[in-house]
Design a protein around this motif. Sequence first.
Motif, mmCIF file in Angstrom:
data_model
loop_
_atom_site.group_PDB
_atom_site.id
_atom_site.type_symbol
_atom_site.label_atom_id
_atom_site.label_comp_id
_atom_site.label_asym_id
_atom_site.label_seq_id
_atom_site.Cartn_x
_atom_site.Cartn_y
_atom_site.Cartn_z
ATOM 1 N N UNK A 166 83.322 46.261 23.705
ATOM 2 C CA UNK A 166 84.077 47.396 24.234
ATOM 3 C C UNK A 166 85.575 47.260 24.007
ATOM 4 N N UNK A 167 86.193 48.373 23.623
ATOM 5 C CA UNK A 167 87.649 48.461 23.551
ATOM 6 C C UNK A 167 88.143 48.995 24.889
ATOM 7 N N UNK A 168 88.998 48.235 25.551
ATOM 8 C CA UNK A 168 89.487 48.603 26.865
ATOM 9 C C UNK A 168 90.891 49.201 26.776
ATOM 10 N N UNK A 169 91.226 50.014 27.753
ATOM 11 C CA UNK A 169 92.560 50.604 27.839
ATOM 12 C C UNK A 169 92.865 50.826 29.311
ATOM 13 N N UNK A 170 94.159 50.691 29.678
ATOM 14 C CA UNK A 170 94.539 50.857 31.076
ATOM 15 C C UNK A 170 94.320 52.291 31.538
ATOM 16 N N UNK A 171 94.683 53.254 30.698
ATOM 17 C CA UNK A 171 94.520 54.671 31.047
ATOM 18 C C UNK A 171 94.525 55.486 29.770
ATOM 19 N N UNK A 172 93.561 56.370 29.647
ATOM 20 C CA UNK A 172 93.467 57.263 28.499
ATOM 21 C C UNK A 172 93.513 58.695 29.014
ATOM 22 N N UNK A 224 85.395 50.768 19.803
ATOM 23 C CA UNK A 224 86.467 51.717 20.061
ATOM 24 C C UNK A 224 86.314 52.467 21.371
ATOM 25 N N UNK A 225 87.214 53.448 21.573
ATOM 26 C CA UNK A 225 87.129 54.320 22.743
ATOM 27 C C UNK A 225 87.393 55.750 22.304
ATOM 28 N N UNK A 226 87.435 56.677 23.261
ATOM 29 C CA UNK A 226 87.394 58.095 22.914
ATOM 30 C C UNK A 226 88.575 58.584 22.097
ATOM 31 N N UNK A 227 89.744 57.993 22.261
ATOM 32 C CA UNK A 227 90.885 58.442 21.461
ATOM 33 C C UNK A 227 90.729 58.044 20.000
ATOM 34 N N UNK A 228 89.941 57.007 19.719
ATOM 35 C CA UNK A 228 89.690 56.609 18.338
ATOM 36 C C UNK A 228 88.810 57.626 17.609
ATOM 37 N N UNK A 237 74.513 58.782 38.644
ATOM 38 C CA UNK A 237 73.711 58.742 39.868
ATOM 39 C C UNK A 237 74.048 57.554 40.756
ATOM 40 N N UNK A 238 74.595 56.483 40.160
ATOM 41 C CA UNK A 238 74.965 55.320 40.972
ATOM 42 C C UNK A 238 76.374 55.442 41.551
ATOM 43 N N UNK A 239 77.002 56.626 41.372
ATOM 44 C CA UNK A 239 78.319 56.880 41.943
ATOM 45 C C UNK A 239 79.487 56.522 41.050
ATOM 46 N N UNK A 240 79.228 55.922 39.898
ATOM 47 C CA UNK A 240 80.314 55.519 39.005
ATOM 48 C C UNK A 240 80.904 56.748 38.313
ATOM 49 N N UNK A 241 82.240 56.823 38.272
ATOM 50 C CA UNK A 241 82.937 57.946 37.661
ATOM 51 C C UNK A 241 83.259 57.623 36.197
ATOM 52 N N UNK A 242 82.894 58.523 35.324
ATOM 53 C CA UNK A 242 83.131 58.372 33.889
ATOM 54 C C UNK A 242 84.183 59.370 33.443
ATOM 55 N N UNK A 243 85.193 58.879 32.737
ATOM 56 C CA UNK A 243 86.242 59.757 32.214
ATOM 57 C C UNK A 243 85.947 60.117 30.766
ATOM 58 N N UNK A 244 86.293 61.335 30.414
ATOM 59 C CA UNK A 244 86.059 61.788 29.052
ATOM 60 C C UNK A 244 86.992 62.911 28.672
ATOM 61 N N UNK A 245 86.681 63.567 27.567
ATOM 62 C CA UNK A 245 87.498 64.665 27.047
ATOM 63 C C UNK A 245 86.610 65.845 26.710
ATOM 64 N N UNK A 246 87.122 67.035 26.971
ATOM 65 C CA UNK A 246 86.454 68.268 26.566
ATOM 66 C C UNK A 246 87.377 69.013 25.620
ATOM 67 N N UNK A 247 86.900 69.227 24.404
ATOM 68 C CA UNK A 247 87.656 69.974 23.391
ATOM 69 C C UNK A 247 87.104 71.399 23.294
ATOM 70 N N UNK A 248 88.019 72.370 23.197
ATOM 71 C CA UNK A 248 87.590 73.757 23.017
ATOM 72 C C UNK A 248 86.978 74.354 24.262
ATOM 73 N N UNK A 299 96.567 64.134 27.058
ATOM 74 C CA UNK A 299 97.927 64.308 26.538
ATOM 75 C C UNK A 299 98.239 63.330 25.413
ATOM 76 N N UNK A 300 97.556 62.178 25.397
ATOM 77 C CA UNK A 300 97.807 61.179 24.362
ATOM 78 C C UNK A 300 97.299 61.614 22.984
ATOM 79 N N UNK A 301 96.474 62.652 22.933
ATOM 80 C CA UNK A 301 96.021 63.172 21.639
ATOM 81 C C UNK A 301 97.112 63.948 20.924
#
Length: 286
Positions: free
Chosen positions: A13-19, A70-74, A39-50, A22-24
Motif C-alpha cells: 500500500x501507498x500511504x498518504x497523510x491526507x488526499x 499506489x493510491x487514488x491520485x495516482x 459494514x464494520x464501521x470503517x470510513x473509506x475516502x474516495x473521489x467522484x468524477x462527473x 483539490x489536489x487533482x
Amino acid sequence: MISRIERFLMYPASRAARLQAAQTGLPSHVVQDVVATADDGLHLRGLLYGTERCTEEAAPLVIFFPGNGGHRLHRLPTAMGLLSLGCAVLHFDYRGYGDNPGVTSEPSLHADALAVWKYATQHLEIPAERIVLFGESLGGAVATRLAVRAGTPPAAVVLNGTFASMVETAAWHYPYLPIRWVLRDRWPSIDYVPQVTSSLLQFHGTADDIVPLDHGRALFEAAPTHCRRGQPKSFVPLDGYGHNNITLATMRPELSRFLMRIGLAGDRLQEASDGQQLRSGCVSDL
C-alpha cells in the motif's frame, strides 16, 4: 510472520497523510471528495468524477477498482480517460491505502467493495443497469466477486490484466515454495466468474510477466459465453503490452465500442463517435 509477509507482498500500500479532490487541480464540479462506510464501521475516502452525470439517464457510472499499488491520485489519468467517454467515475482507495485506515485482506477488500456498491446504488441512487465495474489486476478480482455478490448484478464488468487465481499466479512466480498450502488470501476469481451474468470485456497484455496471458485467458474461458441479455463476452489481447503499461488510451477504442454495444454510451461518447468508425481492433467474441 507468514501472514505479515503475505500482506507486504500482496498489498504494498501507498500511504498518504491526507488526499483531497483539490489536489487533482480540477474544479469542484468535475471531482469531489466522497466517503463510504463499510459494514464494520470503517470510513473509506474516495473521489467522484462527473457528479452531474449521475443524473443523466444514459450516462454510465464506472466503479473503478485499482491494482495493488499506489493510491487514488495516482489513477487520475485513468479517471480522466473514463470521464472523456461520458462516464461518471467512482474511485475509492481500499482500506490501508492512501489516507484510509484499516488492514488490507481478501475479506476486508470485499467488504470495501460492497460499501462502495451501496454508496453508488443507495446514496447516489444509480440503478445497477447503469453501473460498470472496472477492475485492474487485483481490482479485477475485487470486481468479479462483487458482480456476483452485489445482489442486483451490474450492467457490465471490464477487467484488465486480471488473474484467474492469486494462488496459481503466485505459484507460477515461486514454483519452489509451498504457495498452494500457505497462502491465506487466495482470490479464486475463476470460481466466481462462471456466475457473472453481466456483459464482460477483458483486456490482457501479451507480454504480461506479472499475470501471464494464459492465466487471463483461463479466467475468460471460465466465464459464461453470453451475458444475461444475450451479448457475447469479449477478450482483447493487447500485443506487446505488459502488466503495468496498459493505459486507458490503449483500451479506449474497444471500451468505446463495448459501451455503445451494450447501450451505455453517454451522450458525449455518442456525439464523439458520430461520423466515425471506431476501429474494431483484435477482439475475440465468443
